[in-house]
Write a protein that holds these residues in place. Structure first.
Motif, PDB file in Angstrom:
ATOM      1  N   ASP A 258       3.939  10.891   9.525  1.00  0.00           N
ATOM      2  CA  ASP A 258       5.285  10.568   9.053  1.00  0.00           C
ATOM      3  C   ASP A 258       5.166   9.545   7.928  1.00  0.00           C
ATOM      4  OD1 ASP A 258       7.882   9.899   8.565  1.00  0.00           O
ATOM      5  OD2 ASP A 258       8.353   9.203  10.586  1.00  0.00           O
ATOM      6  N   PRO A 259       5.178   9.991   6.668  1.00  0.00           N
ATOM      7  CA  PRO A 259       4.979   9.088   5.530  1.00  0.00           C
ATOM      8  C   PRO A 259       6.030   7.989   5.409  1.00  0.00           C
ATOM      9  CG  PRO A 259       4.705  11.375   4.879  1.00  0.00           C
ATOM     10  CD  PRO A 259       5.286  11.389   6.255  1.00  0.00           C
ATOM     11  N   ALA A 264       4.892   1.426  10.569  1.00  0.00           N
ATOM     12  CA  ALA A 264       3.501   1.610  10.157  1.00  0.00           C
ATOM     13  C   ALA A 264       3.293   1.170   8.714  1.00  0.00           C
ATOM     14  CB  ALA A 264       3.103   3.072  10.330  1.00  0.00           C
ATOM     15  N   LEU A 265       4.276   1.417   7.846  1.00  0.00           N
ATOM     16  CA  LEU A 265       4.158   0.988   6.450  1.00  0.00           C
ATOM     17  C   LEU A 265       4.033  -0.531   6.351  1.00  0.00           C
ATOM     18  CD1 LEU A 265       6.772   3.335   4.741  1.00  0.00           C
ATOM     19  CD2 LEU A 265       4.332   3.234   4.190  1.00  0.00           C
ATOM     20  N   TYR A 266       4.879  -1.246   7.052  1.00  0.00           N
ATOM     21  CA  TYR A 266       4.841  -2.711   7.006  1.00  0.00           C
ATOM     22  C   TYR A 266       3.518  -3.237   7.550  1.00  0.00           C
ATOM     23  CZ  TYR A 266       9.633  -3.436   5.474  1.00  0.00           C
ATOM     24  OH  TYR A 266      10.791  -3.479   4.723  1.00  0.00           O
ATOM     25  N   GLN A 267       3.073  -2.694   8.663  1.00  0.00           N
ATOM     26  CA  GLN A 267       1.834  -3.167   9.270  1.00  0.00           C
ATOM     27  C   GLN A 267       0.618  -2.813   8.415  1.00  0.00           C
ATOM     28  OE1 GLN A 267       1.491  -5.220  11.754  1.00  0.00           O
ATOM     29  NE2 GLN A 267       3.675  -5.269  12.220  1.00  0.00           N
ATOM     30  N   THR A 284       1.771  -0.071  -0.663  1.00  0.00           N
ATOM     31  CA  THR A 284       2.315   0.190   0.675  1.00  0.00           C
ATOM     32  C   THR A 284       3.521  -0.688   0.975  1.00  0.00           C
ATOM     33  OG1 THR A 284       0.085   0.770   1.410  1.00  0.00           O
ATOM     34  CG2 THR A 284       1.733   0.393   3.115  1.00  0.00           C
ATOM     35  N   LEU A 285       3.437  -1.969   0.601  1.00  0.00           N
ATOM     36  CA  LEU A 285       4.559  -2.880   0.870  1.00  0.00           C
ATOM     37  C   LEU A 285       5.784  -2.503   0.032  1.00  0.00           C
ATOM     38  CD1 LEU A 285       2.589  -6.236   1.091  1.00  0.00           C
ATOM     39  CD2 LEU A 285       3.775  -5.079   2.967  1.00  0.00           C
ATOM     40  N   LEU A 290      11.174  -0.072   0.104  1.00  0.00           N
ATOM     41  CA  LEU A 290      12.042   0.986  -0.413  1.00  0.00           C
ATOM     42  C   LEU A 290      12.600   1.836   0.713  1.00  0.00           C
ATOM     43  CD1 LEU A 290      13.112   2.505  -2.942  1.00  0.00           C
ATOM     44  CD2 LEU A 290      11.048   3.908  -2.826  1.00  0.00           C
ATOM     45  N   VAL A 291      11.746   2.145   1.684  1.00  0.00           N
ATOM     46  CA  VAL A 291      12.158   2.996   2.804  1.00  0.00           C
ATOM     47  C   VAL A 291      13.080   2.260   3.764  1.00  0.00           C
ATOM     48  CG1 VAL A 291      11.299   4.168   4.880  1.00  0.00           C
ATOM     49  CG2 VAL A 291      10.134   4.504   2.697  1.00  0.00           C
ATOM     50  N   ALA A 292      12.765   0.999   4.053  1.00  0.00           N
ATOM     51  CA  ALA A 292      13.549   0.242   5.042  1.00  0.00           C
ATOM     52  C   ALA A 292      13.745  -1.189   4.553  1.00  0.00           C
ATOM     53  CB  ALA A 292      12.853   0.266   6.395  1.00  0.00           C
TER      54      ALA A 292
END
Length: 313
Positions: A258-259, A264-267, A284-285, A290-292
């Motif tokens: 799940d991209p 997971a993105l934050y971690q 990544t950050l 952007l996503v959340a």
């Protein structure tokens, strides 16, 4: 001689008169349950006593149809079809003597029939209580909802969704033993059901029973090998221990599934920064924000992003 010719004429006409008297006309209206005509409905006729008899009649735009049979002394099967409606069949004998049989048909909409079946199912014992419990839960009446779920499983013990709902309420209330019991009841009926495995994981974790947690977690992973949560949950203890190298591939697997998995993105952004891969950390950050943008770790991520930008030459 003139009389004889007259008698012969009568004899010649007699078969035609008999045939005419055996004819039968049929007409009618094809409509739905609300009385609305169904245009272009098809009437298919057959006769058990006449093997090769087959006739198809199309209703007009107002749902009306009409036809004629030569031999009205026999029973005919009428099958009426229309797209989106359940077909109906009827055996009927036409009227003789040139009379017209009015034969109307009412077709039930398949959508309406499905709705009726669904409504009937919702009123079945157990299902009814589950539905009422869900309605109460939506209104914020948690205690009343749980009571309905308990009624549901009392009536229908294999109703796993009611066990799940009841267990979820218990777990959130700190009643972890009751939640574990509900999870097991659910799984007894629906083995490897993800939500009930997750309920067991949450309750075991709240009890700090690591062995039990691992039991549910292993079953969850086996049932849902591509679920990003599985990899994320494995990565978190490693991150907490500072083992970023071991956590990184797990978080990358979670994001492969799940991209846009925000946690997971934050971690992973933090892990990259900790491992000195500042370019990856920045990428990544930025995506995480952007996503959340309102994520609970957003403020920390922004501060870390500002820092890694200073490290990139």
């Amino acid at each position: 001689m003139r009389k004889a010719r007259w008698i012969a004429g009568v004899l010649l006409l007699a078969p035609s008169l008999v045939l005419a008297q055996a004819q039968g006309r049929i007409k009618g209206l094809i409509s739905d349950a609300k009385g609305k005509p169904i245009p272009k409905a098809k009437v298919i006729m057959s006769c058990p006593e006449i093997a090769n008899f087959h006739r198809e009649v199309m209703a007009d735009d107002k749902g009306n149809y009409a036809t004629l049979v030569v031999d009205a002394t026999k029973d005919y099967k009428f099958r009426v079809e229309a797209q989106g409606y359940q077909p109906v069949e009827l055996m009927k004998k036409p009227l003789i003597g040139g009379q017209t049989l009015e034969l109307n048909f009412t077709l039930q909409s398949i959508v309406d029939l499905q709705a009726k079946e669904q409504q009937k199912a919702l009123e079945e014992p157990g299902i009814k209580q589950l539905r009422e419990g869900q309605e109460l839960a939506e209104e914020g009446k948690v205690a009343e909802a749980r009571a309905k779920y308990a009624e549901a499983v009392a009536v229908k013990p294999d109703l796993y969704l009611a066990w799940l709902a009841q267990g979820d309420i218990d777990q959130k209330a700190g009643k972890n033993d009751d939640a574990l019991n509900a999870a097991d009841k659910c799984l007894a009926t629906k083995p490897n059901f993800p939500q009930c495995l997750a309920l067991g994981m949450n309750a075991a974790q709240a009890k700090k029973d690591n062995a039990l947690y691992q039991k549910y977690a292993a079953a969850y992973k086996n049932a849902n090998p591509t679920d990003p949560v599985v990899y994320f949950n494995e990565a978190v203890p490693l991150i907490n221990k500072g083992d970023f190298s071991a956590a990184k591939p797990l978080l990358e697997k979670a994001l492969a599934a799940d991209p846009n998995y925000a946690d997971a993105l934050y971690q992973l952004g933090t892990v990259y920064a900790s491992l000195g891969d500042n370019a990856k950390a920045k990428e990544t950050l930025e995506k995480a924000l952007l996503v959340a943008p309102k994520h609970q770790d957003a403020a920390t991520a922004r501060a870390m992003l500002d820092w890694v930008k200073t490290q990139i030459k």
